[in-house]
Scaffold this active site. Structure first.
Site, PDB file in Angstrom:
ATOM      1  N   ASN A   9       4.353 -11.234  -0.934  1.00  7.47           N
ATOM      2  CA  ASN A   9       3.705 -12.389  -0.301  1.00  7.47           C
ATOM      3  C   ASN A   9       2.537 -12.809  -1.193  1.00  7.47           C
ATOM      4  O   ASN A   9       1.532 -12.108  -1.258  1.00  7.47           O
ATOM      5  CB  ASN A   9       3.202 -11.977   1.097  1.00  7.47           C
ATOM      6  N   LYS A  11       0.646 -15.298  -0.793  1.00  7.25           N
ATOM      7  CA  LYS A  11      -0.410 -15.977  -0.006  1.00  7.25           C
ATOM      8  C   LYS A  11      -0.828 -17.274  -0.704  1.00  7.25           C
ATOM      9  O   LYS A  11       0.011 -17.918  -1.333  1.00  7.25           O
ATOM     10  CB  LYS A  11      -1.593 -15.029   0.216  1.00  7.25           C
ATOM     11  N   HIS A  91       2.371 -13.541  10.192  1.00  4.17           N
ATOM     12  CA  HIS A  91       1.450 -12.725   9.380  1.00  4.17           C
ATOM     13  C   HIS A  91       0.092 -12.692  10.075  1.00  4.17           C
ATOM     14  O   HIS A  91      -0.330 -13.690  10.677  1.00  4.17           O
ATOM     15  CB  HIS A  91       1.327 -13.316   7.979  1.00  4.17           C
ATOM     16  N   GLU A  93      -2.758 -12.996   9.000  1.00  3.52           N
ATOM     17  CA  GLU A  93      -3.683 -14.061   8.576  1.00  3.52           C
ATOM     18  C   GLU A  93      -3.373 -15.371   9.294  1.00  3.52           C
ATOM     19  O   GLU A  93      -4.271 -16.190   9.505  1.00  3.52           O
ATOM     20  CB  GLU A  93      -3.620 -14.199   7.046  1.00  3.52           C
ATOM     21  N   GLU A 161       2.499  -4.288   9.717  1.00  2.00           N
ATOM     22  CA  GLU A 161       1.349  -4.400   8.830  1.00  2.00           C
ATOM     23  C   GLU A 161       0.065  -4.176   9.625  1.00  2.00           C
ATOM     24  O   GLU A 161      -0.432  -5.107  10.289  1.00  2.00           O
ATOM     25  CB  GLU A 161       1.300  -5.797   8.206  1.00  2.00           C
ATOM     26  N   GLY A 167      -5.007  -5.693   2.285  1.00  2.00           N
ATOM     27  CA  GLY A 167      -5.977  -6.097   1.268  1.00  2.00           C
ATOM     28  C   GLY A 167      -7.226  -5.236   1.224  1.00  2.00           C
ATOM     29  O   GLY A 167      -8.213  -5.604   0.593  1.00  2.00           O
ATOM     30  N   SER A 206      -1.673  -2.665   1.608  1.00  2.00           N
ATOM     31  CA  SER A 206      -2.187  -1.925   0.445  1.00  2.00           C
ATOM     32  C   SER A 206      -1.135  -1.038  -0.222  1.00  2.00           C
ATOM     33  O   SER A 206      -1.456   0.047  -0.701  1.00  2.00           O
ATOM     34  CB  SER A 206      -3.434  -1.119   0.838  1.00  2.00           C
ATOM     35  N   GLY A 227       1.234  -7.704  -0.594  1.00  2.00           N
ATOM     36  CA  GLY A 227       0.388  -8.846  -0.920  1.00  2.00           C
ATOM     37  C   GLY A 227      -0.110  -8.756  -2.348  1.00  2.00           C
ATOM     38  O   GLY A 227       0.571  -9.127  -3.305  1.00  2.00           O
TER      39      GLY A 227
HETATM   40  C1  PEP Z   1       0.145  -8.703   3.131  1.00  2.00           C
HETATM   41  O1  PEP Z   1      -0.576  -9.660   2.997  1.00  2.00           O
HETATM   42  O2  PEP Z   1       1.207  -8.837   3.770  1.00  2.00           O
HETATM   43  C2  PEP Z   1      -0.255  -7.449   2.541  1.00  2.00           C
HETATM   44  C3  PEP Z   1       0.374  -6.365   2.906  1.00  2.00           C
HETATM   45  O3  PEP Z   1      -1.284  -7.470   1.641  1.00  2.00           O
HETATM   46  P1  PEP Z   1      -1.769  -6.274   0.676  1.00  2.00           P
HETATM   47  O4  PEP Z   1      -0.530  -5.667   0.066  1.00  2.00           O
HETATM   48  O5  PEP Z   1      -2.636  -6.943  -0.360  1.00  2.00           O
HETATM   49  O6  PEP Z   1      -2.503  -5.306   1.511  1.00  2.00           O
END
Ligand code: PEP
Length: 246
Positions: A9, A11, A91, A93, A161, A167, A206, A227
């Protein structure tokens, strides 16, 4: 056997120059041993599709409608029209920044199916909910409310998630991931039967090349939604390789 998925993703990151990362990945994985999906910003879906090779391209969100007076929104049909095969819905966000409810996510997943897309439905608990011991209750409710009747192994992927792991560099313990994924699998099978056995369950939060292999060894983890580490071909390539080996 569920075929594993490495999903990236991007973003709100990426200009046309960033597509060289996709070129590198497509060259390194001409026939990947797992499904590979990149969800770039909507502006890059068409050019990404043109150079993605065996890598699937998806959107990061869609509206529930086909078309109409919804300034700034993109429909699932529009995503399909420019080559997307998947769309992420729900998601955290989107849930946080745009106040999206599980009921809206459910409608977005149905919109994705209407357009022939696979819906990647995201769920996850906040840190406060985890610390209050509410994780499984929260996830049970989010999964139930965000997933429409009619979910199948082909039209739906679920991404777990934890909001506090996205992040942040923080990752749940492997036991915590396993507890959640086993519970989600049980819930999917209870509701959807054999299709629930086939629906892929991704972990997200992460994931990096350095922790991917141990996460992929956890039961009922069928891949990852990534992400930050999906933005660089080297990093995402390491995660794909770990999944191929899992
Ligand atoms: C995400 O945005 O779906 C995500 C898992 O981000 P990250 O891997 O940066 O934690």
């Amino acid at each position: 056997m569920r075929r594993k998925i490495a999903a990236g993703n991007w973003k709100m990151n990426g200009l046309t120059a960033s597509l060289t990362e996709l070129d590198t990945l497509a060259a390194r994985f001409p026939k990947p041993g797992c499904d590979v999906l990149i969800c770039p910003p909507a502006t890059l879906i068409a050019p990404a599709k043109a150079r993605a090779g065996s890598i699937a391209i998806g959107g990061q969100d869609c509206h529930t409608g086909v078309s109409g007076a919804h300034t700034g929104d993109v429909s699932a049909e529009m995503l399909a029209d420019i080559g997307a095969s998947h769309v992420i819905v729900g998601h955290s966000e989107r849930r946080d920044d745009h106040g999206e409810s599980s009921e809206l996510i459910e409608a977005k997943a149905e919109a994705a199916w209407r357009a022939g897309l696979t819906a990647v439905i995201c769920i996850g608990e906040s840190l406060a909910q985890r610390e209050a011991g509410e994780t499984l209750d929260v996830l049970t409710e989010q999964l139930a409310q965000s997933t429409p009747d009619g979910a199948t192994a082909a039209n739906t992927v679920i991404a777990y998630e934890p909001v506090w792991a996205i992040g942040t560099g923080k990752v749940p313990t492997l036991a915590q991931i396993g507890e959640v994924h086993d519970a989600l699998r049980g819930q999917l099978e209870a509701r959807f039967g054999a299709e629930g056995t086939g629906i892929r369950l991704l972990y997200g939060g992460s994931v990096k090349p350095s922790n991917a292999a141990e996460i992929f060894a956890v039961s009922n983890v069928d891949g990852a939604l990534v992400g930050g580490a999906s933005l660089k071909a080297d990093d995402f390539g390491g995660i794909i390789s770990a999944l191929e080996a899992a």
